[in-house]
Enzyme design. Structure first.
Site, short mmCIF file in Angstrom:
data_model
loop_
_atom_site.label_atom_id
_atom_site.label_comp_id
_atom_site.label_asym_id
_atom_site.label_seq_id
_atom_site.Cartn_x
_atom_site.Cartn_y
_atom_site.Cartn_z
N LYS A 56 -5.41 -11.57 0.74
CA LYS A 56 -5.66 -10.90 2.01
C LYS A 56 -6.73 -11.67 2.77
O LYS A 56 -7.73 -12.10 2.21
CB LYS A 56 -6.13 -9.46 1.77
CG LYS A 56 -5.08 -8.58 1.13
CD LYS A 56 -3.88 -8.36 2.05
CE LYS A 56 -2.86 -7.42 1.42
NZ LYS A 56 -1.69 -7.21 2.28
N THR A 57 -6.53 -11.84 4.06
CA THR A 57 -7.49 -12.54 4.90
C THR A 57 -7.81 -11.68 6.11
O THR A 57 -7.17 -10.66 6.36
CB THR A 57 -6.93 -13.88 5.40
OG1 THR A 57 -5.87 -13.62 6.33
CG2 THR A 57 -6.39 -14.71 4.25
N GLN A 90 14.21 0.27 -13.44
CA GLN A 90 13.75 -1.06 -13.83
C GLN A 90 14.10 -1.34 -15.29
O GLN A 90 14.43 -2.47 -15.65
CB GLN A 90 12.24 -1.20 -13.61
CG GLN A 90 11.74 -2.62 -13.89
CD GLN A 90 10.32 -2.86 -13.41
OE1 GLN A 90 9.88 -2.25 -12.45
NE2 GLN A 90 9.61 -3.74 -14.09
N THR A 102 11.17 -5.35 0.20
CA THR A 102 10.49 -4.44 1.12
C THR A 102 10.18 -5.11 2.45
O THR A 102 9.82 -4.44 3.42
CB THR A 102 9.19 -3.91 0.50
OG1 THR A 102 8.40 -5.03 0.06
CG2 THR A 102 9.49 -3.02 -0.70
N ARG A 117 6.43 5.62 -0.38
CA ARG A 117 6.90 4.60 0.55
C ARG A 117 7.83 5.24 1.59
O ARG A 117 8.55 6.19 1.28
CB ARG A 117 7.67 3.50 -0.18
CG ARG A 117 6.81 2.62 -1.09
CD ARG A 117 7.70 1.59 -1.76
NE ARG A 117 6.96 0.80 -2.74
CZ ARG A 117 6.38 -0.36 -2.48
NH1 ARG A 117 6.44 -0.85 -1.25
NH2 ARG A 117 5.73 -1.03 -3.41
N LYS A 169 0.62 2.03 -5.12
CA LYS A 169 0.66 2.80 -3.88
C LYS A 169 0.02 4.17 -4.08
O LYS A 169 0.17 4.80 -5.14
CB LYS A 169 2.12 2.98 -3.41
CG LYS A 169 2.81 1.68 -3.06
CD LYS A 169 2.20 1.02 -1.85
CE LYS A 169 2.87 -0.30 -1.54
NZ LYS A 169 2.25 -0.99 -0.40
N ASP A 225 0.31 -4.68 -13.05
CA ASP A 225 0.66 -3.29 -12.78
C ASP A 225 2.06 -2.93 -13.25
O ASP A 225 2.45 -1.76 -13.21
CB ASP A 225 0.51 -2.99 -11.28
CG ASP A 225 1.44 -3.82 -10.41
OD1 ASP A 225 1.95 -4.86 -10.90
OD2 ASP A 225 1.66 -3.45 -9.24
N HIS A 268 5.19 -13.09 0.30
CA HIS A 268 3.85 -13.54 0.67
C HIS A 268 3.19 -14.17 -0.55
O HIS A 268 3.78 -14.21 -1.65
CB HIS A 268 3.01 -12.38 1.23
CG HIS A 268 2.94 -11.17 0.32
ND1 HIS A 268 2.23 -11.15 -0.86
CD2 HIS A 268 3.51 -9.94 0.44
CE1 HIS A 268 2.33 -9.98 -1.42
NE2 HIS A 268 3.12 -9.22 -0.67
N LYS A 311 -9.48 -8.60 -3.37
CA LYS A 311 -8.14 -8.97 -3.82
C LYS A 311 -7.69 -10.28 -3.20
O LYS A 311 -7.85 -10.50 -2.00
CB LYS A 311 -7.16 -7.85 -3.47
CG LYS A 311 -5.78 -7.99 -4.11
CD LYS A 311 -4.93 -6.78 -3.83
CE LYS A 311 -3.55 -6.92 -4.48
NZ LYS A 311 -2.69 -5.75 -4.21
N HIS A 316 3.20 -12.67 -4.03
CA HIS A 316 4.42 -12.78 -4.84
C HIS A 316 4.41 -14.05 -5.69
O HIS A 316 5.10 -14.14 -6.71
CB HIS A 316 5.67 -12.78 -3.95
CG HIS A 316 5.95 -11.47 -3.31
ND1 HIS A 316 5.91 -11.27 -1.94
CD2 HIS A 316 6.27 -10.26 -3.84
CE1 HIS A 316 6.22 -10.02 -1.67
NE2 HIS A 316 6.43 -9.39 -2.79
#
Length: 416
Positions: A230-231, A169, A40, A86, A82, A190, A45, A227, A48
């Site tokens: 994230k910053t 999948q 995507t 998307r 989500k 998830d 990041h 979470k 992952h």
């Protein structure tokens, strides 16, 4: 090595299907396993890293790791996590992202016991009638609706395209089971519904004696309940062009005392003894932040290499001490990326005029006062001479001038 026991100690297991059967398989032979990621974006990041650290541990234990780049599934969109559909990317963008992510994965995993595959290679060959007859018939709509990945989207709605993601999948797991002798799929918490759907498909096609397993990692939360990953500055990328190695190092260095041991267990390959020693230092000498420093060193080296760690440490030391003149132009770019920045010409100019023109100082009066009082440093050197002439090309390959006002206020002047 009992890898399941090790993973449990590290807090890296959320759910596992048939633990006893998986233990037997792991002890009897080298097991094939895989973890997938959809392209995507053109970089992975740190989120992952959560499932892929698990894959890396299996690889290091001698098992046959497979990385699946979802060129096929990535073209339609995974509904997991989500709240809305998307936005589909062009196939040109998807293929570009595939190449970028593949390069990153090859760097992280090396060449031993690792295979990189792309599900576009087999999913793109499906025809609609064959898909519906051979595979769609195996999935019960009621069962699919009860899966968290689907049920969480029913209130706002989900397209048929994303609804079919679970089947695709599952097809991946089946394909790798048949062609690559893969028995285990791992993923984030998830993904449990999608992974177990794959197990059900394989059992329907190959019989219940087929040995296939699911293993998921926990959702990573910080001590404050937010979470992980994230910053305030946004996503922490593995691509050095998006998040510099210095920024990456600083992210880990700045972790909370309440989280650092958990992250050492999960994101490093340090053994239990060393992590226990660092945990004790967090309790007895928290001000030294040794655990955070070790965490930053280990993860930065894993992602960017040893030289990146040395660079990050040099930049950190220089910013703390003010001795920036020892830094290279490349290190300046990393360390001063988020500092207030101005653009200047290469022309030489009197320091007072230059500081005012760059708006580092508000007025000539204030500039003279700060210079005279010793509050101005140019490229790491205190400058108190009001007649000093700034030569923007004199340092850092003629690309930058570093100004420090007071103890900690830095400015970057970029020479154009």
């Amino acid at each position: 090595m009992d890898i399941i026991k090790e993973l449990k100690w590290r807090g890296a297991i959320n759910q596992m299907s048939d633990e006893e059967g998986l233990r037997r398989a792991l002890s009897d032979k080298s097991v094939g396993l895989y973890c997938g990621v959809d392209p995507t974006g053109d970089s992975l990041h740190i989120g992952h890293l959560i499932p892929f650290m698990m894959l890396k541990r299996f690889q290091m234990a001698g098992h046959r790791a497979h990385i699946l780049i979802g060129g096929g599934t990535g073209s339609i969109g995974d509904p997991s996590g989500k709240k809305a559909e998307r936005v589909l990317q062009t196939m040109e963008q998807v293929h570009h992202n595939e190449r970028c992510q593949t390069e990153q994965m090859q760097k992280l995993f090396g060449k031993d016991n690792i295979t990189v595959v792309n599900n576009y290679d087999w999913l793109s060959k499906l025809d609609l009638l064959g898909f519906l007859r051979d595979y769609g018939k195996l999935f019960n709509i009621n069962t699919m609706l009860n899966k968290e990945v689907i049920s969480s989207r029913l209130e706002v709605g989900i397209s048929f395209t994303e609804f079919t993601y679970q089947i695709l999948q599952s097809l991946d797991f089946y394909h790798l089971y048949k062609h690559n002798d893969v028995q285990l799929q791992i993923g984030g918490a998830d993904q449990w519904g999608n992974i177990t759907a794959g197990i059900d498909m394989i059992h329907k096609l190959e019989g219940n004696k087929a040995q296939v397993f699911a293993l998921t990692v926990p959702l990573m939360l910080k001590a404050d309940g937010t979470k992980f990953g994230k910053t305030a500055g946004g996503t922490v990328w593995l691509d050095a062009k998006k998040t510099t190695p210095y920024e990456f190092y600083q992210f880990w260095l700045n972790q909370d005392d309440r989280d650092v041991i958990k992250y050492l267990k999960f994101f490093t390959f340090l053994d239990q003894t060393e992590i226990a020693e660092l945990a004790e230092k967090v309790k007895t000498q928290p001000e030294k932040r040794e655990a955070q420093r070790r965490l930053a060193e280990e993860v930065t080296e894993f992602v960017h290499g040893k030289e990146a760690v040395k660079q990050a440490e040099r930049i950190s030391k220089a910013l703390f001490s003010g001795d920036v003149k020892q830094l290279t132009a490349v290190e300046i770019e990393q360390g001063f990326k988020k500092m207030p920045t101005v653009v200047v010409t290469a022309a030489k100019k009197n320091i007072v005029d230059w500081l005012v023109e760059t708006e580092i100082e508000k007025s000539k009066r204030q500039a003279r006062e700060d210079i005279t009082n010793g509050a101005i440093y140019i490229n790491g050197e205190r400058t108190q001479d009001l007649e000093f002439e700034i030569d923007p090309t004199a340092s850092f390959d003629g690309k930058f001038v570093i100004v420090r006002r007071g103890k900690k206020k830095y400015f970057l002047a970029e020479v154009k």
